[in-house]
Every structure is written in structure tokens, then in C-alpha cells.
Design a protein around this motif. Structure first.
Motif, PDB file in Angstrom:
ATOM      1  N   ILE A 116      30.168  62.623  41.124  1.00 16.70           N
ATOM      2  CA  ILE A 116      29.761  61.355  43.369  1.00 16.70           C
ATOM      3  C   ILE A 116      30.788  62.601  43.897  1.00 16.70           C
ATOM      4  O   ILE A 116      31.614  62.817  43.728  1.00 16.70           O
ATOM      5  N   SER A 117      30.130  63.559  44.366  1.00 17.53           N
ATOM      6  CA  SER A 117      30.658  64.351  45.601  1.00 17.53           C
ATOM      7  C   SER A 117      31.583  63.512  46.688  1.00 17.53           C
ATOM      8  O   SER A 117      31.257  62.042  47.448  1.00 17.53           O
ATOM      9  N   GLY A 118      31.944  63.995  47.343  1.00 19.37           N
ATOM     10  CA  GLY A 118      32.869  63.024  48.033  1.00 19.37           C
ATOM     11  C   GLY A 118      33.761  62.505  47.580  1.00 19.37           C
ATOM     12  O   GLY A 118      34.365  62.111  47.018  1.00 19.37           O
ATOM     13  N   GLN A 119      34.351  61.671  49.062  1.00 19.80           N
ATOM     14  CA  GLN A 119      35.464  60.559  48.870  1.00 19.80           C
ATOM     15  C   GLN A 119      35.049  59.426  47.536  1.00 19.80           C
ATOM     16  O   GLN A 119      33.927  59.218  48.172  1.00 19.80           O
ATOM     17  N   THR A 120      35.728  59.083  47.278  1.00 21.11           N
ATOM     18  CA  THR A 120      35.461  57.693  46.383  1.00 21.11           C
ATOM     19  C   THR A 120      36.274  56.530  46.437  1.00 21.11           C
ATOM     20  O   THR A 120      37.297  56.876  46.542  1.00 21.11           O
ATOM     21  N   ARG A 121      35.917  55.708  46.574  1.00 22.17           N
ATOM     22  CA  ARG A 121      37.063  54.116  45.859  1.00 22.17           C
ATOM     23  C   ARG A 121      36.896  53.231  44.306  1.00 22.17           C
ATOM     24  O   ARG A 121      35.301  53.562  44.391  1.00 22.17           O
ATOM     25  N   THR A 122      37.869  53.154  43.835  1.00 27.13           N
ATOM     26  CA  THR A 122      37.472  51.981  42.659  1.00 27.13           C
ATOM     27  C   THR A 122      37.685  50.851  42.607  1.00 27.13           C
ATOM     28  O   THR A 122      39.062  50.646  43.439  1.00 27.13           O
ATOM     29  N   VAL A 123      36.935  49.342  42.115  1.00 26.72           N
ATOM     30  CA  VAL A 123      37.523  49.079  42.145  1.00 26.72           C
ATOM     31  C   VAL A 123      37.705  48.823  40.827  1.00 26.72           C
ATOM     32  O   VAL A 123      36.905  48.149  40.425  1.00 26.72           O
ATOM     33  N   LEU A 124      38.943  47.614  39.492  1.00 24.15           N
ATOM     34  CA  LEU A 124      38.656  47.483  38.597  1.00 24.15           C
ATOM     35  C   LEU A 124      39.100  46.044  38.105  1.00 24.15           C
ATOM     36  O   LEU A 124      39.224  45.173  39.509  1.00 24.15           O
ATOM     37  N   LEU A 125      38.241  46.243  37.010  1.00 17.64           N
ATOM     38  CA  LEU A 125      37.456  44.785  36.374  1.00 17.64           C
ATOM     39  C   LEU A 125      38.141  44.375  35.033  1.00 17.64           C
ATOM     40  O   LEU A 125      38.679  45.530  34.371  1.00 17.64           O
ATOM     41  N   ASN A 126      37.711  43.769  34.540  1.00 18.98           N
ATOM     42  CA  ASN A 126      37.388  43.693  33.284  1.00 18.98           C
ATOM     43  C   ASN A 126      36.573  43.679  32.125  1.00 18.98           C
ATOM     44  O   ASN A 126      36.833  44.264  30.499  1.00 18.98           O
ATOM     45  N   SER A 127      34.774  43.709  32.499  1.00 22.04           N
ATOM     46  CA  SER A 127      33.998  44.201  31.802  1.00 22.04           C
ATOM     47  C   SER A 127      33.308  44.587  32.346  1.00 22.04           C
ATOM     48  O   SER A 127      33.294  44.821  33.119  1.00 22.04           O
ATOM     49  N   GLY A 128      32.474  45.031  31.421  1.00 25.57           N
ATOM     50  CA  GLY A 128      30.488  46.092  31.770  1.00 25.57           C
ATOM     51  C   GLY A 128      29.844  45.173  32.139  1.00 25.57           C
ATOM     52  O   GLY A 128      29.773  46.033  33.594  1.00 25.57           O
ATOM     53  N   ALA A 129      29.363  44.012  32.072  1.00 24.19           N
ATOM     54  CA  ALA A 129      28.633  43.053  32.927  1.00 24.19           C
ATOM     55  C   ALA A 129      29.544  42.326  34.328  1.00 24.19           C
ATOM     56  O   ALA A 129      28.887  42.640  35.071  1.00 24.19           O
ATOM     57  N   GLU A 130      30.944  42.512  34.445  1.00 20.12           N
ATOM     58  CA  GLU A 130      31.865  41.818  35.616  1.00 20.12           C
ATOM     59  C   GLU A 130      31.678  43.554  36.899  1.00 20.12           C
ATOM     60  O   GLU A 130      30.948  42.772  38.058  1.00 20.12           O
ATOM     61  N   ALA A 131      31.363  44.520  36.295  1.00 16.05           N
ATOM     62  CA  ALA A 131      31.621  45.588  36.945  1.00 16.05           C
ATOM     63  C   ALA A 131      29.594  45.828  37.571  1.00 16.05           C
ATOM     64  O   ALA A 131      29.803  46.257  38.815  1.00 16.05           O
ATOM     65  N   VAL A 132      28.637  45.512  36.422  1.00 15.21           N
ATOM     66  CA  VAL A 132      27.557  45.780  36.579  1.00 15.21           C
ATOM     67  C   VAL A 132      27.674  44.660  38.371  1.00 15.21           C
ATOM     68  O   VAL A 132      27.058  44.781  38.972  1.00 15.21           O
ATOM     69  N   GLU A 133      27.901  43.448  38.323  1.00 13.00           N
ATOM     70  CA  GLU A 133      27.827  42.658  39.247  1.00 13.00           C
ATOM     71  C   GLU A 133      28.538  43.071  40.489  1.00 13.00           C
ATOM     72  O   GLU A 133      28.188  42.659  41.393  1.00 13.00           O
ATOM     73  N   ASN A 134      30.054  43.374  40.307  1.00 12.60           N
ATOM     74  CA  ASN A 134      30.478  43.778  41.466  1.00 12.60           C
ATOM     75  C   ASN A 134      29.402  45.295  42.166  1.00 12.60           C
ATOM     76  O   ASN A 134      29.073  44.788  43.196  1.00 12.60           O
ATOM     77  N   ALA A 135      28.954  46.021  40.994  1.00 11.21           N
ATOM     78  CA  ALA A 135      27.833  46.994  41.853  1.00 11.21           C
ATOM     79  C   ALA A 135      26.968  46.416  42.730  1.00 11.21           C
ATOM     80  O   ALA A 135      26.221  47.364  43.976  1.00 11.21           O
ATOM     81  N   VAL A 136      26.443  45.492  42.032  1.00 10.70           N
ATOM     82  CA  VAL A 136      25.420  44.983  43.330  1.00 10.70           C
ATOM     83  C   VAL A 136      25.942  44.214  43.782  1.00 10.70           C
ATOM     84  O   VAL A 136      25.220  44.103  45.193  1.00 10.70           O
ATOM     85  N   LYS A 137      26.967  43.477  44.048  1.00  6.61           N
ATOM     86  CA  LYS A 137      27.734  42.707  45.943  1.00  6.61           C
ATOM     87  C   LYS A 137      27.768  43.980  46.500  1.00  6.61           C
ATOM     88  O   LYS A 137      27.314  43.769  47.655  1.00  6.61           O
ATOM     89  N   VAL A 138      28.283  45.076  46.164  1.00  8.75           N
ATOM     90  CA  VAL A 138      28.843  46.749  47.588  1.00  8.75           C
ATOM     91  C   VAL A 138      26.851  46.786  47.338  1.00  8.75           C
ATOM     92  O   VAL A 138      26.824  47.638  48.629  1.00  8.75           O
TER      93      VAL A 138
END
Length: 442
Positions: A116-138
């Protein structure tokens, strides 16, 4: 406490399961729900490199890596040391209460790795499913839209939202509905079965997106660059690039679910890199932390910052012990050049089964990338899926000391996800056990 290295060879000292494993299985049946159903008839006692040793002293070749998790091996010395040092300092504070440097360090490290070009931000979580849910929220927060499109043969997790995005009913969705609203499914690219070029498959997908959902309603399209549980389906060349292009032209975010494909597994840091695409958000887990539970959502800074303060996080998200393991894992992947090793594994598996395919037409398709390879078994005349055959091969292989996994929407895919550090001779032995079993089923 130092221990002798685990011998990297297959060895059966009892039948599988052995007496200790049988006793443990009786306890499992008493205290663990039947819905939790382990596939291998052995209970792990130690694991290292490409070997799992069970409680009866049997050594099994690991061709599953805990479902693509132990990419660097189950107990790499660098990760063990990092975890031990962190445990001695502190095990938890909750980053949202009292932050710590390693969380920020890992976010910065991912910024330099993701495609991903340019500045990124990262949130750390616990599981793949939790990552997907948070990506949807974002995605919903950034676009102000609600609809999310996933694909046929997709797998994104087992939570209520991610089950709605997952395609396969059994065992993931049966009896668990209703699922989250505003999730849709569209056709993707499955070259072995649909026979379409990337451009043709993309045109079909885009027509579905526009007619069934509408770009004005669609917050994001989410896809695994190589579909995992669906059968390691590699989309036709150019398919993903066309979908990403359409998303960018229509104010729709593209989420790359790299939970299984990420971190050297497919011969590059990420499968998106190989595909030449730039997602807006990327979900990460599995191989990120050498076996410790950790996941992440990394995305464009403007997209991630669309969420209000306090809107992302969780009690254990970015646990310091898991983060220490992740930082060590990334070092190992670089130092030991695991992307190159993954590509070598892919070559070996492809060569092995290409030889077998010449004499056994049930080997319908050999596909995948790097250390994420699969064989689809079919009836040579009709191309009908041979799920029963695949199950028989997997069950017998496990009895002979080779941990194997199955996959596929139709249950007819044998998949290979070995630790990328596995010895080549050990890998070849595991493959030979499987093909010997296949030869006996004719």
C-alpha cells in the motif's frame, strides 16, 4: 530450560493413535464439545521445524503448519527467546490503557512491508476473523456505505459477520443463522472450473456488483488473493487487477484478505504483491507471529483515520507477548529468505504431482503458489469432485505419520501448507507417503 533439538525425521513407535493419545481422546470427548473435532489422531507434545512429536513419542511430518501459522516452525529459537524476554517484562497492560513501544514498532514495520503506497495505519487484534470484522467497520466508516461484497468459494471466518461473508455452508454456517445483513456474494474466478480468462471473469463479477448491489451502496469488496478454504483457487491472470481498478473508479474500497496468504507463504511478503494490486486495506494473521495469537488490519492512513477515537481496539489486541513473537518472526523471514524457500516448496510439490498426474487422471488440477499448494481430485470422465477419495487419503496419511489438510467447496482438494523451514527431504517423504496411498486406491 534448554532442550535437545527435535529430530527432523518421521518415526512411528506406536500405531496412531497411541495409548496415551487414546486416553487423552477419551477425556476430550468428556470435556470438549463434539463440535470441536480434531482431525489428526495424535496429541502434540513438541513441535519444531517440519516435525510434530506426539505424547506417545511418534514423530509426524507436518504439512499443515497449524493451518499456515507456523511458517517459521513451531518453536523457532528466536521467537522462543523473544517471548521469554517479553514475559519476564510484562504480559499485558492493554494498549488502550497503557501503551508500549513494541505495538508501535510492529505497526511501523508493517507500513514498510504491505503493498500500500503512502502512509498506513495499523490496528492489532487477535484473530483473522476479528481483523476482517474491523476492516469492514473501517470501510463502512470511511465510505458512509454499508454493503460488503465477497466471492463464491470465499472463507473469511466463523463469527456472525464473517460467516455471512464465507461461502461454504458445512461445517462453517450450518444452523448458525441469521447472519449479518448487507453482505453479498458475487462470482469470482475459478479457472479450472469456469474456463474464463481474467478479463471475462472480471466482467462477470463487475456486472453482478453493479446490478445486484450498486456501487452507491457498496462500501467494500473483500477477497483472498488466493482463496484458501475454497480450495487454494488462484484467480485467472488479470482478474484481481480489473476488480481493483473498478473499485477505485467507483469509490469502493478493496480489502485484501491475506490472513492465509501473507508473510512469505506464497513466495512474496504478500500475494497482493505478486498480483500487482494495491489494496486499500489488508487483513493479516496466521503466519504473523510464529504461533502466537495476533492479527492486524493495515490500511491507507486516511481510510483508517475515518473511525472515531475509541472505535477500534480490544482488551487483548496487540498483546505484548504476541507482538514480540511477530517482530522476531519478521526478522526470521528476512534472514532465512523464506519467500525464496516458499517458492522452492511450490516447485517441488508441482513437480511431484505433475509426474503422478501423467499416470493418474484423478489428479485434476495442481495449483497454488509457493508453500500454499493444492491438488484437486476429480472423476477423469466427468470432472465430478472426488471428496471421498480425498478424505480417505488424508485419514490414512495421518495414520502413517503425515499431517495433511483438506479443503475446497466440494471437499475434494488436498492442500499443502508446510512450515516454510521444512527440510526438502522431509517434504519429499511426506509427499511420497501420500502418493503411495493414492496408488493403493486405484
Amino acid at each position: 530450560m534448554s532442550r535437545e533439538p527435535l529430530d527432523q525425521s518421521r518415526k512411528l513407535v506406536t500405531e496412531l493413535p497411541g495409548p496415551k493419545a487414546r486416553e487423552l481422546h477419551e477425556r476430550l470427548e468428556t470435556y470438549v464439545p463434539k463440535a470441536v473435532s480434531p482431525s489428526t489422531p495424535a496429541f502434540a507434545a513438541r513441535a519444531e521445524g517440519g516435525i510434530v512429536e506426539d505424547v506417545d513419542g511418534n514423530r509426524l511430518i507436518d504439512l499443515g503448519a497449524g493451518i499456515a501459522v507456523t511458517t517459521v516452525g513451531a518453536s523457532h529459537p528466536k521467537i522462543v527467546q523473544a517471548v521469554q524476554e517479553q514475559v519476564a517484562d510484562f504480559t499485558h497492560t492493554c494498549f488502550m490503557v497503557t501503551p508500549y513501544e513494541s505495538y508501535v514498532q510492529l505497526a511501523q514495520r508493517l507500513d514498510g512491508l504491505v503493498p500500500i503506497s503512502g502512509q498506513t495505519r495499523t490496528v492489532l487484534l487477535n484473530s483473522g476473523a476479528e481483523a476482517v470484522e474491523n476492516a469492514v467497520k473501517v470501510a463502512r466508516a470511511y465510505t458512509g456505505k454499508q454493503a460488503i461484497a465477497a466471492f463464491d468459494n470465499a472463507y473469511h471466518g466463523r463469527t456472525t459477520l464473517t460467516m455471512g461473508l464465507t461461502a461454504k455452508n458445512m461445517p462453517y454456517k450450518e444452523s448458525f443463522g441469521p447472519f449479518a445483513s448487507e453482505t453479498y456474494r458475487v462470482p469470482g474466478s475459478y479457472p479450472y472450473r469456469d474456463g474464463l480468462t481474467g478479463a471475462q471473469a472480471a466482467a462477470r463479477t463487475i456486472e453482478s456488483l453493479e446490478t445486484q448491489i450498486g456501487a452507491n451502496q457498496l462500501a467494500a469488496v473483500i477477497m483472498e488473493p488466493i482463496q484458501g478454504e475454497g480450495g487454494f483457487i488462484v484467480p485467472a491472470e488479470g482478474f484481481l487487477a480489473k476488480i481493483v481498478e473498478w473499485c477505485k473508479a467507483n469509490n469502493v474500497l478493496f480489502i485484501a484478505d491475506e490472513v492465509q496468504t501473507g508473510f512469505a507463504r506464497t513466495g512474496d511478503w504478500f500475494a497482493s504483491t505478486t498480483e500487482g494490486i494495491e489494496p486499500d486495506l489488508i487483513t493479516l494473521a496466521k503466519g504473523i507471529a510464529g504461533g502466537m495469537p495476533l492479527s492486524a488490519v493495515t490500511g491507507r492512513a486516511d481510510v483508517m483515520d475515518a473511525v472515531h477515537a475509541g472505535g477500534l481496539g480490544g482488551t487483548y489486541g496487540g498483546n505484548p507477548v504476541a507482538v514480540a513473537a511477530a517482530l522476531a518472526s519478521l526478522e526470521v523471514m528476512e534472514e532465512e529468505e523464506l519467500s525464496a524457500k516458499a517458492n522452492r516448496i511450490g516447485e517441488l510439490i508441482t513437480e511431484h504431482f505433475t509426474r503422478i498426474q501423467k499416470d493418474d487422471a484423478r489428479v485434476g488440477d495442481i495449483r497454488g503458489r509457493g508453500a500454499m499448494m493444492a491438488i484437486e481430485f476429480v472423476d477423469p470422465e466427468t470432472k465430478e469432485p472426488l471428496a471421498k477419495l480425498v478424505n480417505e487419503i488424508a485419514v490414512e496419511a495421518r495414520k502413517q505419520g503425515v499431517i495433511t489438510l483438506t479443503a475446497g467447496t466440494y471437499g475434494n482438494v488436498l492442500r499443502f501448507l508446510p512450515p516454510v523451514v521444512i527440510d526438502e527431504d522431509l517434504l519429499q517423504e511426506g509427499l511420497s507417503v501420500i502418493t503411495d496411498i493414492l496408488a493403493q486406491t486405484k
